[in-house]
Structures are given as structure tokens and as C-alpha cells.
Design an enzyme around this catalytic site. Structure first.
Site, PDB file in Angstrom:
ATOM      1  N   ASN A 574     -27.937  20.633  41.261  1.00  0.00           N
ATOM      2  CA  ASN A 574     -27.160  20.301  42.650  1.00  0.00           C
ATOM      3  C   ASN A 574     -28.136  20.080  43.642  1.00  0.00           C
ATOM      4  O   ASN A 574     -27.859  19.419  44.687  1.00  0.00           O
ATOM      5  CB  ASN A 574     -26.181  21.285  42.846  1.00  0.00           C
ATOM      6  N   TYR A 575     -29.297  20.581  43.526  1.00  0.00           N
ATOM      7  CA  TYR A 575     -30.209  20.538  44.731  1.00  0.00           C
ATOM      8  C   TYR A 575     -31.527  20.023  44.603  1.00  0.00           C
ATOM      9  O   TYR A 575     -32.351  19.518  45.456  1.00  0.00           O
ATOM     10  CB  TYR A 575     -30.227  22.066  45.471  1.00  0.00           C
ATOM     11  N   LEU A 576     -32.073  19.739  43.245  1.00  0.00           N
ATOM     12  CA  LEU A 576     -33.538  19.368  43.185  1.00  0.00           C
ATOM     13  C   LEU A 576     -33.187  17.802  42.673  1.00  0.00           C
ATOM     14  O   LEU A 576     -32.665  17.796  41.688  1.00  0.00           O
ATOM     15  CB  LEU A 576     -33.906  20.075  42.085  1.00  0.00           C
TER      16      LEU A 576
END
Length: 617
Positions: A574-576
Site C-alpha cells: 500500500n505504500y511503496l
DNA sequence: TACCTGACTTAGGAGCGGAGTG
DNA sequence: CACTCCGCTCCTAAGTCAGGTA
């Protein structure tokens, strides 16, 4: 839940700067032993998948006509959701007892009783709130007579129901291969029928095509509604969304849909309202779909835009710390936390409806402690609160003098239960952010800081230890974002097993060593005996083998211990920005399969397609 | 402006199955 | 062959955020 309390005591030095990676260098210096690399090389990652063929030519798809504002698709056809099987009544030999007497329950009451019986091994059923909520809702399902009779949960005996359930689980485990295959094939047929839809000329996988089965609500942490009955969803509760001119899905025989609508400004295929919290549930596409992929790409593009103006924004909030307006000062401090510590925005929540958790804007005075001086640093803020999913956030952070002074000011004349940022809320904060950069919201900072951290760490770390480097960088982000997991139930046990294995090996090593010494002595006596020389060689090998195995197991133990409460998956998913990882793989000549499993490669197909070795976040 | 709700993303845990090991 | 362990998939709860309404 006791398992929600962890102590990730990470101390970071912030000095006068803003960037999160400070945390990271701490983690790196502390966490790893160099020899772990050898070990990781040996275990590698799961299975190598056959060469990846992207479902999409994304570069090409990107060229497909963009729709007018808000329109998500032009054509959508699907089979509707799949419903769970009907309740099967208890066999005649399984009884429920009340106050020692057999009571034959009505079908509705029996079904709910079984929900409870099935959870008897779970910690939930020991909790007062859970038991009370369950009992309240269960009684609603009872007939009048049942309700008159059954007035005390502690007089209920679900033993036989529970035993039946356990037996069923055992039987399923013990099934032979053929029977398992039959079930697998039946499941596959359901996926084939319900698991896909047509969206704008492409066949897409649906993410969750199954209606959630009824059961008892399992909230996280101290949820006030835990144990309430989550009711069975009927077709009459379900709204179908599909394309005009598509074949409208058939409701199950004898039923009708609540509504069929043709709304192409939303991405869901079906929805219903869940009864415990009154919130909407949706059936949506799989992450591998074009719709989701494009959205994901957009998310990272916004974060990259933040990169180009983050310096300006940081300067701005440093200035705002001195503002004459209290609300601006609070906004500045909150933003500082969101930027530096990657805190979530922290929307207000209705009291008593959910577990008591907070994010940045909803922090209360009781969640922070100020220390003029602590452990060699000035102006330290100690955070201790429950965040999303009741995961504890615990951190001691040195902050700038100005932030510190402001915090003191915000806390003046307040009770522990008062809001720290009493003039601020997420709406205000996001409104301000979007004025600084279009599309900027609080959560973009998490994405930005996570991705930039990964990129910087990957650049910093040497190429010698490729895979280990990647995992370290990933772990650093997980620590930054406070992505934790409960230690596996069997953790202590399996750790102990490992330790005892190591012990056994150690003893073997001692033995092998003394045997080697003995053999060597004998050789000295009859120096030219080739049999004895061979024996010495054998013993040497044995010693070596033991040493290697001990080393390997010790590394394994260290690794497992370090990963005990850190979850890497969430940040990866979800973030990288996947393009950072893909470019890194290409540059380092690491196969992508070592980093991403099959579904991750599917989800990031768009990035696989477009990423060149020179990609920079 | 506060409040509510719909839509969508982010989150950890349960359960399963397959690989590794003795 | 039995057993353990670990990664993967599924599941659904719990967030974020914006737009509509009173």
C-alpha cells in the site's frame, strides 16, 4: 485484546530536520548481523514463478480514451454476488442444554447458538462485553417461549454443539486427496462463474464476490459492539450496480434484488448495508484490475508531486509554528507529526460505537508526555496511544524547541481526556493541504515518506547483500509506519523448539570435536595408516557440518525474533511505489519473483509494464 | 459550519496448503 | 511418512476523505 499491546521502542533523533529516515538508520545499526545474508541466500523466497506475462499492455491502455469527470466505466456486466449456503439444522443427536435439560431450539435461535459454540475456543467468548452482546442479540432471535426460558448465559451448555464443530473441522483436515480435490473443483467452479466481470471490453477479476456469511461480530480491541449478531444478507438487501444494456444478474430463485442501478460514477458491482455498524459493504474489483491499477498509479503520482514541493511545505509549517493564530499553530504541529512520524490523519469517531483509537488530529493530552530532558536528549515527546486496529504506537521523539513549546501551550489547563489539538480537525487540515498542492491530503505524506525512505535506503545499502538489503529497507518502512502483527500463536513454542534443536547440535558438536581429537591422536601413533587419515577427514567434516548448522539455526532464530512483531506486507502492498522496487530489481539483476509473489506481480502489472531502470520516485 | 454518509483504501488475522525436515 | 513451519489467499474490519445536507 492483549495481543494488541506491543512495545516497539524505537528512539529516534530528529535534530532540526524533518525526514523520517533517521529512524531507519537506527533500525539498521541495531537489527542485523552480517552473516544473515548467507542464510537468506539459502532460504531465498518461495517458488520461482514462470515468466510473468502481464494481463495488460498498460502503456497502451493508458492511451485509451479518458472518460469525462467522475465516470469510471462505460460497460459493466457481472453475475451478481455469491451467497453463502443456507443454515443446516443440527442432527438429532446433538443437543443444547439449558440448566442441565435438553432444549430443542427454533431454527433461528439454533443457528445463532452455533455461531457462539463455534467460537468457544476463542478468547472473545471470555469477554464480558462479547458475552453480553451475544446474549442480547441471541435472545432477539428466540421465540417467546425460548426467551422466557433462557435468561442466563452461564446456564447454557453448548458443549455438544462445540464438539460437533470440532469434529467437523477434524474430519475436513483428515479428508483424503480425492475428496479434497472434489471440493477444490467445486470452489473453482464458483470462482469461474461469479469471480469475473466484463468492464469496458476487459474481463476482470472481482476482489470479493462472496456475500459475507452471518456470524458474531468480531471487532478489534475493546470494541463495544463485539459479539452482536451479524445478520444473514438476503438478495432483498443487495443493490446491484451494472451497465445499461448489460445482462442484469439473476437473483437466486424466489428472490428479488433490493435495487438494480446503473451508476457508472462508482466502481462497485453490488452493495449492502451491514447491520452491526450500519455501514455499507461493497463488492469491488481485484487489485489486478485496470480500474484499481490506475488509481494506484495516481496515488503514487500525487506522492511524487509532493516530493517536488515538500521543502516549501516544510518551510511553511515551520513558519506556522510561530503564528499568532492558535489554529495555525496546532495545524503546524500536527503536520509536523504527520510528516516526521508518519502518523495517520485521525478523524473523529463516534464515542461508544467503536474501540477508542486515535490518529494525529484526535490525539488527547493523555497520549503524550513531555520531557525537558530524557535519555540524553532535550525536548522529548513520549507517544503512547492505540492507533488503527488498536495497534499500540509507542515512541520517544526529540522534537524542536518550538514544537515542544507549542505542545506545552496546547496542554495548558487541560484534562488528560481533552483533545490536544482542540481547534483542529482532519477537514481543516486537509483543506489547508489541498491549497498547498492539488490532491494533497494527510495520507499522502505516509505514501511519500514510505516510498522515499525505501528509495534512499536501497541506494545507500551495498549491492553485495541484495535481497537482505531489500528486506532491510522494507522493514525500515514498516517500522516507520508502525505496521505490526501479533506474534504468531506458536511463536514461543517454535522459538523454544529451535533453541532446543540448537542445544542438541551443540552437544553433537562437542562430541564430534572430541572424536576428532581422538582420531588425530591415533594418527600420530600410526602416521601412515590411510584408514585413520580418512577417519580424521570424516570427523573434520562432521565438525564443520555441525558448526554450519548451528550458525544457520542461530541466524534463523535472530531473524524470527526480529520479525516477531513487524509486518512487512502492508507497506509493500500500500505504500511503496512498486516502480522503485522494479527498477531496483532490474538494476541489481534480482528476479522480480524474489520480491513480489504472484498476486503482488498482478497488482503491480501496471508498474512492471512501464518501469525502466532509470526510474526515480 | 457541523454533521452524516458513501466510496474507496488500508489493515491484521485466520486458515490452508505445500515445502522442508527428521 | 508424519510433522512443523511459513507464505499466501481470503476475509472483513477500520481507517481516510469528499460531497451533500441541515
Amino acid at each position: 485484546m492483549a495481543t494488541c499491546y506491543f512495545n516497539l521502542s524505537v528512539t529516534i533523533k530528529l535534530n532540526h530536520c524533518h525526514v523520517a529516515p533517521f529512524l531507519v538508520s537506527f533500525v539498521f545499526s541495531k537489527l542485523y548481523l552480517e552473516f544473515m545474508f548467507n542464510f537468506l541466500l539459502q532460504i531465498q523466497f518461495a517458488v520461482a514463478m514462470p515468466s510473468f506475462a502481464s494481463l495488460w499492455n498498460w502503456a497502451c491502455l493508458w492511451e485509451e480514451a479518458k472518460y469525462e469527470d467522475g465516470v469510471k466505466w462505460k460497460f459493466l456486466e457481472h453475475k451478481g454476488p455469491h451467497f453463502p449456503p443456507e443454515y443446516q439444522p443440527l442432527p438429532d443427536n446433538v443437543h443444547f442444554y439449558y440448566n442441565g435439560n435438553i432444549v430443542k431450539l427454533s431454527l433461528a435461535a439454533e443457528e445463532v447458538a452455533l455461531f457462539y459454540a463455534q467460537m468457544l475456543d476463542h478468547e472473545y467468548t471470555t469477554k464480558e462485553v462479547f458475552r453480553n452482546n451475544f446474549f442480547k442479540d441471541w435472545r432477539k432471535e428466540m421465540t417467546l417461549e425460548e426467551r422466557m426460558l433462557i435468561t442466563d448465559l452461564s446456564k447454557c451448555d453448548f458443549g455438544e454443539l462445540h464438539a460437533m464443530h470440532v469434529e467437523k473441522v477434524e474430519a475436513r483436515k483428515a479428508m483424503n486427496k480425492e475428496d479434497k480435490l472434489v471440493i477444490k473443483e467445486a470452489n473453482q467452479r464458483i470462482v469461474d462463474e461469479y469471480g469475473f466481470c466484463m468492464l469496458d471490453n476487459h474481463r476482470e477479476r472481482i476482489g470479493n464476490f462472496k456475500i459475507e456469511p452471518p456470524g458474531l461480530f468480531r471487532g478489534r480491541g475493546e470494541h463495544p459492539k463485539q459479539g452482536y449478531l451479524k445478520k444473514r444478507i438476503q438478495p432483498e438487501d443487495v443493490i446491484i450496480n451494472c451497465g445499461k444494456g448489460s445482462r442484469v444478474p439473476e437473483p437466486p430463485a424466489g428472490h428479488r434484488w433490493k435495487e438494480v442501478r446503473y451508476d457508472n460514477t462508482v466502481t462497485w458491482l453490488a452493495s449492502w448495508t451491514e447491520n452491526v455498524q450500519g455501514s455499507c459493504k461493497y463488492i469491488m474489483l481485484n487489485p489486478s484490475s485496470k480500474l484499481k491499477g490506475e488509481k494506484d498509479w495516481e496515488k503514487y503520482e500525487v506522492a511524487r508531486r509532493l516530493k517536488s514541493c515538500v521543502d516549501r511545505i516544510r518551510l511553511q509549517y515551520q513558519q506556522d509554528l510561530k503564528s499568532k493564530q492558535m489554529v495555525n499553530r496546532q495545524r503546524a504541529v500536527a503536520l509536523y507529526f504527520i510528516d516526521v512520524l508518519a502518523l495517520r490523519a485521525g478523524n473523529e469517531k463516534e464515542e461508544g460505537e467503536t474501540a477508542d483509537t486515535v490518529g494525529c488530529c484526535s490525539l488527547r493530552v493523555e497520549h503524550i508526555t513531555l520531557y525537558d530532558r530524557l535519555e540524553g536528549s532535550d525536548c522529548v515527546v513520549e507517544f503512547d496511544f492505540l492507533g488503527k486496529d488498536c495497534i499500540r504506537y509507542y515512541n520517544k521523539v526529540p522534537v524542536t524547541k518550538r514544537v515542544f513549546k507549542n505542545l506545552k501551550l496546547f496542554m495548558e489547563n487541560k484534562e488528560p481526556g481533552d483533545d490536544l489539538f482542540d481547534r483542529l480537525n482532519t477537514g481543516l487540515l486537509n483543506k489547508h493541504l489541498s491549497s498547498l498542492m492539488p490532491g494533497l491530503t494527510a495520507k499522502v505524506f505516509r505514501t511519500y515518506n514510505a516510498s522515499i525512505t525505501l528509495q534512499e535506503q536501497l541506494r545507500k545499502l551495498t549491492a553485495v547483500t541484495k535481497l537482505l538489503s531489500y528486506n532491510r529497507a522494507n522493514r525500515a518502512v514498516a517500522v516507520l509506519c508502525n505496521h505490526q502483527r501479533a506474534p504468531p500463536k506458536t511463536f514461543d513454542q517454535s522459538m523454544a523448539n529451535l533453541q532446543s534443536k540448537i542445544e542438541v547440535r551443540r552437544e553433537q558438536l562437542t562430541l564430534a570435536k572430541s572424536e576428532l581429537t581422538l582420531a588425530k591422536k591415533e594418527v600420530k601413533g600410526h602416521c601412515s595408516d590411510s584408514k585413520l587419515l580418512a577417519l580424521v577427514e570424516r570427523k573434520k567434516k562432521a565438525v564443520q557440518r555441525c558448526e554450519e548448522q548451528i550458525m544457520k539455526m542461530e541466524v534463523q532464530a535472530t531473524d524470527r525474533e526480529e520479525n516477531k512483531q513487524i509486518a512487512l506486507g502492508t507497506s509493500k502492498l500500500n505504500y511503496l511505489d512498486p516502480r522503485i522496487s522494479i527498477a531496483w530489481c532490474k538494476n541489481m539483476e534480482v528476479p522480480l519473483e524474489k520480491i513480489y509473489n504472484k498476486s503482488q506481480r498482478d497488482k503491480f502489472a501496471w508498474a512492471v509494464d512501464m518501469t525502466q531502470t532509470d526510474f526515480i520516485f
